[in-house]
Design an enzyme around this catalytic site. Structure first.
Site, short mmCIF file in Angstrom:
data_model
loop_
_atom_site.label_atom_id
_atom_site.label_comp_id
_atom_site.label_asym_id
_atom_site.label_seq_id
_atom_site.Cartn_x
_atom_site.Cartn_y
_atom_site.Cartn_z
N HIS A 374 -22.73 7.33 105.80
CA HIS A 374 -24.16 7.00 105.86
C HIS A 374 -24.91 7.71 106.98
CE1 HIS A 374 -24.41 3.58 102.97
NE2 HIS A 374 -23.13 3.43 103.26
N LYS A 565 -39.61 -0.95 107.73
CA LYS A 565 -38.22 -0.52 107.89
C LYS A 565 -37.85 -0.76 109.34
CE LYS A 565 -39.43 3.67 106.49
NZ LYS A 565 -38.42 4.31 105.66
N ARG A 566 -36.55 -0.63 109.70
CA ARG A 566 -36.19 -0.77 111.10
C ARG A 566 -37.03 0.18 111.96
NH1 ARG A 566 -31.81 -4.32 112.46
NH2 ARG A 566 -32.19 -3.48 114.53
N LYS A 571 -37.36 7.49 112.50
CA LYS A 571 -38.20 7.08 111.36
C LYS A 571 -39.69 7.30 111.66
CE LYS A 571 -34.92 3.58 109.63
NZ LYS A 571 -34.81 3.71 108.16
N THR A 673 -33.82 3.52 101.02
CA THR A 673 -33.92 2.78 99.77
C THR A 673 -35.29 2.11 99.68
OG1 THR A 673 -32.79 0.94 100.86
CG2 THR A 673 -31.47 2.33 99.39
N LYS A 677 -37.98 1.30 96.45
CA LYS A 677 -38.61 0.02 96.13
C LYS A 677 -40.13 0.15 96.05
CE LYS A 677 -35.34 -1.87 99.24
NZ LYS A 677 -35.21 -2.63 100.52
C1 LIG Z 1 -34.85 -1.92 101.68
C2 LIG Z 1 -34.81 -2.56 102.99
C3 LIG Z 1 -34.53 -1.79 104.13
C4 LIG Z 1 -34.29 -0.30 104.08
O1 LIG Z 1 -35.52 0.35 104.22
P1 LIG Z 1 -35.61 1.93 104.53
O2 LIG Z 1 -37.06 2.20 104.35
O3 LIG Z 1 -34.78 2.60 103.48
O4 LIG Z 1 -35.11 2.13 105.90
C5 LIG Z 1 -34.50 -2.44 105.35
N1 LIG Z 1 -34.73 -3.76 105.46
C6 LIG Z 1 -35.02 -4.51 104.38
C7 LIG Z 1 -35.28 -5.97 104.57
C8 LIG Z 1 -35.05 -3.94 103.11
O5 LIG Z 1 -35.31 -4.71 102.05
#
Ligand SMILES: *Cc1c(COP(=O)(O)O)cnc(C)c1O
Length: 843
Positions: A374, A565-566, A571, A673, A677
């Site tokens: 990863h 996201k984190r 990022k 991911t 979404k």
């Molecule tokens: C999908 C998801 C992530 C991952 O988000 P990225 O934009 O891919 O870093 C992190 N936290 C939660 C709660 C998520 O649902």
């Protein structure tokens, strides 16, 4: 005239309801559970009592399917996929189970008849936050897809007593609050005290000769802990397959250490119990890497050892099975290197506990494991100091040395003179202090190695795993991540779900590629109108939520520009902030400027020890405070930081987005991911060519994607030739003004020092190249603003994003893993008659 007793009618209906899914059956089951499990009657029951009563009603129906599933698996001698992950970010279970059982409507009616509100009950559930972000959520999506595709599978992990912390914002800063997710009880799990394994730690090893004259090794530990299973049923979508998520809790083997007790050391004895239980106490809240913490290594070994012992027991319980065929019945996938110690542990179990010879044990081990990488950052690859490792796992260190000796001998045969290569491939890093390299262990011990997006896999082959790729190109493959449309569309966006299904039926929920049929409605203006209306409704809902949580009033008609996201420097949430301040400056210079009204929404947690990430949160909140209060800005901009981003909140956020921010430095986001979404819910993406963005753009069409920034090769090249952020600052007046404004203290009540560390990092090193990408980002955002003014065309692009996003279903990812790595097949589960009639109680 005969009168009919209504209760007789109800009984008849219930007896007739063989499915157990009728409205009246469900209503009665809920009432029973309220009495007999919660010990409450409706007048005094709390909302949580009603939630628990409903949750147990649903769980009972899962258990029925689980029993049929387990019996079928044994009878058919199936191959089981075991997904080993230190994190499972499952999200709340109730809503998802209603969808997968296909009883949302019945339960809605049953609950309403009882005078309750289904949405309130669903919201009552506290989510199990047993993960940090993308990696843990991936494991959860994969569990849903495995069950939905009817693949026999077990998810193995740790039942952390405290999951990821809850985030509060005080004075603009992140404050961490312990996550007490178990405090009101967890109705979804089943405690299995009979499923327990001992895990050894520490001590030393002793060689001996067995009865056949073979050299053997005994491990004499100085501590033993017990792992106890907690099982959560995972039901597939509209199938009977119910797999399990099996999480281990650590306990002391006996409540008392009698020896200590006898010498009067009562507290010492109890303390041993406390120390043992520490292992599964808390999730490490670090998104990327935890380096050198002994407890973390204990956690990894603890859950991996319990899981492998459990698989071996399952295997040997099947009639006529020997461990020589273990790999024919179990495919074990390592979600990153966190469970990579499994390679050495399976070797130990086969060699020491089951008396296998080395060659055969190694053959079984390699055929069993697959490894998913990863990360590309060499510094983020997990390693453990030999000292710590040998102290905790002395036998595993010996086994790793032996694996390494045999492996490097083989390498030397092929290429005897390349000492550099041998040093790089070695499982032991000898460059300074000595370390065990977990990625190297995972590569050597697995028959398959994969990255999580096409770009990521290519970069793996060229950079961090280059030597392994040259050695074994056939082991490598790509498995682009995916997300489950059940949670991320059907559950979270019911409006969009029913519009889509009204046009193309509901097959798309299991076959996401079917969304392509939506393309034929793009030119239907009535359809576009409905599409826009649903998005607006979702935005209104989020606006209400934001007002409730933060007090900030936002305009649902504005462009919702969202980055959740984190929080991480790579990022680049702060690049987004540079854009906000750029717009702010433009408005200040030209108060009548016509710009597309935008609402900037952020969400995400920072690792508690990650100073820069926490400062970025403070910066976002400080900019929000100034911009939102400036009368000059009027309704043209609002900035919101949503506290406590988690799965539950994600389900509100993704459906309400117009614009998805995927702006990491190229080459650093393995896949992402969140990007999938957003796009699945009709948001357009502004993004770099990084991770899965590359493939999303390819699928949805480059004209429906806002691309900016340096490519990976350009990032590498610029680094090599000597990147100088100062030159960008000095040559771009707009950028200079933004940086200078932050430095001026205007966002920090005159404190010019507050954001200095962030600015110094940008101006002097800028390791994530924000300044290099700044102008390209600003120009691209201008294109976004222009495009949003043409609502009709924006909606076309939004529809095309959804229509062409089918590839990113986790069903597709899991099918690829099954075919190329696991050799696992589906098995349709029938509900057995004896379960239906409950007549099979004679065991
Ligand atoms: C999908 C998801 C992530 C991952 O988000 P990225 O934009 O891919 O870093 C992190 N936290 C939660 C709660 C998520 O649902």
């Amino acid at each position: 005239m005969t009168t009919i007793d209504p209760s007789t009618v109800a009984t008849l209906q219930i007896e007739d309801d063989r499915t157990g899914l009728g409205i009246e059956t469900l209503r009665r089951a809920m009432a029973d559970n309220l009495f007999y499990i919660q010990g409450k009657y409706p007048e005094i029951a709390t909302k949580n009592d009603f939630y628990m009563a409903l949750a147990y009603t649903v769980r009972d129906r899962l258990l029925k399917r689980w029993i049929s599933t387990t019996r079928s698996y044994v009878k058919n001698d199936v191959k089981v996929v075991c997904y080993l992950s230190a994190e499972f970010l499952m999200g709340p279970q109730l809503g998802n189970n209603l969808i997968n059982l296909d009883i949302y409507e019945q339960v809605h009616k049953a609950v309403t008849e009882s005078g309750l509100n289904i949405e309130e009950l669903i919201e009552q559930e506290e989510e199990p936050g047993l993960g940090n972000g993308g990696l843990g959520r991936l494991a959860a999506c994969y569990m849903d897809s495995l069950a939905s595709l009817e693949i026999p599978a077990i998810g193995y992990g740790i039942r952390y007593e405290f999951g990821i912390f809850d985030q509060e914002i005080r004075d603009g800063w992140q404050v961490e609050i312990t996550d007490k997710w178990l405090q009101w009880g967890n109705p979804w799990e089943i405690h299995r005290p009979e499923l327990a394994y001992e895990v050894k730690l520490g001590g030393h090893t002793e060689p001996y000769t067995d009865q056949y004259g073979n050299y053997r090794v005994r491990w004499i530990p100085d501590q033993v802990v017990k792992g106890i299973a907690y099982d959560t049923p995972i039901l597939g979508y509209k199938v009977n397959t119910t797999n399990i998520l099996r999480l281990w809790k650590a306990e002391a083997p006996e409540s008392f250490d009698f020896q200590s007790f006898n010498v009067g050391d009562y507290y010492g004895a109890v303390n041993k119990k406390v120390v043992s239980e520490n292992i599964s106490k808390v999730l490490y809240p670090n998104d990327e890497q935890v380096q050198g913490k002994q407890l973390r290594l204990e956690q990894q070994y603890f859950f991996v050892s319990c899981s492998l012992q459990n698989m071996i027991r399952i295997h040997l319980d099947r009639p006529g099975k020997s461990l020589a065929t273990f790999h024919e019945n179990f495919a074990v996938q390592l979600n990153d290197t966190h469970p990579a110690i499994g390679v050495a542990e399976l070797m130990r179990l086969l060699l020491d506990e089951h008396q296998f010879a080395w060659e055969q044990a190694w053959d079984i081990t390699q055929k069993t494991f697959g490894y998913t990488n990863h990360t590309l950052l060499p510094e983020a690859l997990e390693k453990w100091s030999i000292n710590l490792f040998g102290k905790l796992l002395p036998r595993h260190l010996e086994i790793i040395y032996e694996i390494n000796r045999r492996f490097l001998d083989q390498v030397r045969l092929q290429d005897p003179y390349d000492q550099g290569k041998i040093a790089r491939l070695s499982l032991i890093d000898e460059t300074g202090d000595r370390y065990v390299r977990m990625a190297n262990l995972a590569c050597v011990g697995s028959h398959a190695i994969n990255g999580v997006a096409a770009l990521h896999t290519e970069l793996l082959k060229q950079t961090v795993l280059r030597d392994f790729y040259q050695l074994w190109p056939e082991k490598f493959s790509n498995k682009t991540n995916g997300v489950t449309p059940r949670r991320w569309i059907v559950l979270s966006n019911p409006g969009l779900t029913s519009l889509i299904s009204s046009k193309i039926g509901d097959n798309w929920i299991k076959h996401l590629e079917d969304l392509r049929q939506l393309e034929s409605f793009v030119e239907d203006s009535n359809f576009r109108q409905q599409w826009r209306q649903i998005k607006l409704e979702n935005k209104r809902n989020l606006a209400k939520y934001i007002q409730k949580k933060t007090g900030i009033v936002i305009n649902p008609e504005s462009l919702f520009d969202i980055q959740v996201k984190r929080i991480h420097e790579y990022k680049r949430q702060h690049l987004n902030v540079l854009h906000i301040i750029t717009l702010y400056n433009r408005i200040k210079h030209n108060p009548d400027l016509e710009i597309t009204p935008r609402t900037f929404i952020f969400g995400g947690k920072a690792a508690p020890g990650y100073y820069m990430a926490k400062l970025i949160i403070k910066l976002i909140n400080s900019v929000a405070e100034v911009v939102n209060a400036d009368p000059c800005v009027r309704d043209r901009m609002k900035v919101v930081f949503l506290p406590d981003y988690n799965v539950t909140l994600g389900q509100r956020v993704y459906p309400a987005a117009d614009l998805s921010e995927q702006i990491s430095t190229a080459g650093l986001e393995a896949s992402g991911t969140g990007n999938m979404k957003f796009s699945m819910n009709g948001a357009l993406t502004i993004g770099t060519l990084d991770g899965a963005n590359v493939e999303i753009r390819q699928e949805v069409g480059e004209e429906n994607f806002f691309l900016f920034g340096l490519r990976t090769e350009e990032v590498y090249a610029l680094k090599t030739q000597g990147y100088n952020p100062w030159s960008y600052y000095n040559s771009n007046p707009q950028l200079k003004e933004v940086i200078d404004l932050i430095a001026s203290g205007i966002f920090s009540h005159g404190d010019t020092g507050l954001f200095r560390p962030l600015l110094d990092s940008l101006l002097h090193h800028d390791p994530f190249m924000l300044l290099a990408d700044y102008q390209s980002y600003i120009d691209c955002q201008e294109q976004v603003s222009q495009a949003y003014r043409n609502q009709d065309n924006w909606t076309r692009m939004s529809i095309l994003n959804v229509a062409r996003i089918g590839k990113f279903s986790s069903d597709r990812s899991i099918q690829e893993y099954c075919q190329d790595i696991w050799q696992a097949k589906s098995l349709t589960i029938e509900l057995e008659e004896y379960v239906q009639s409950k007549a099979g109680l004679k065991v």
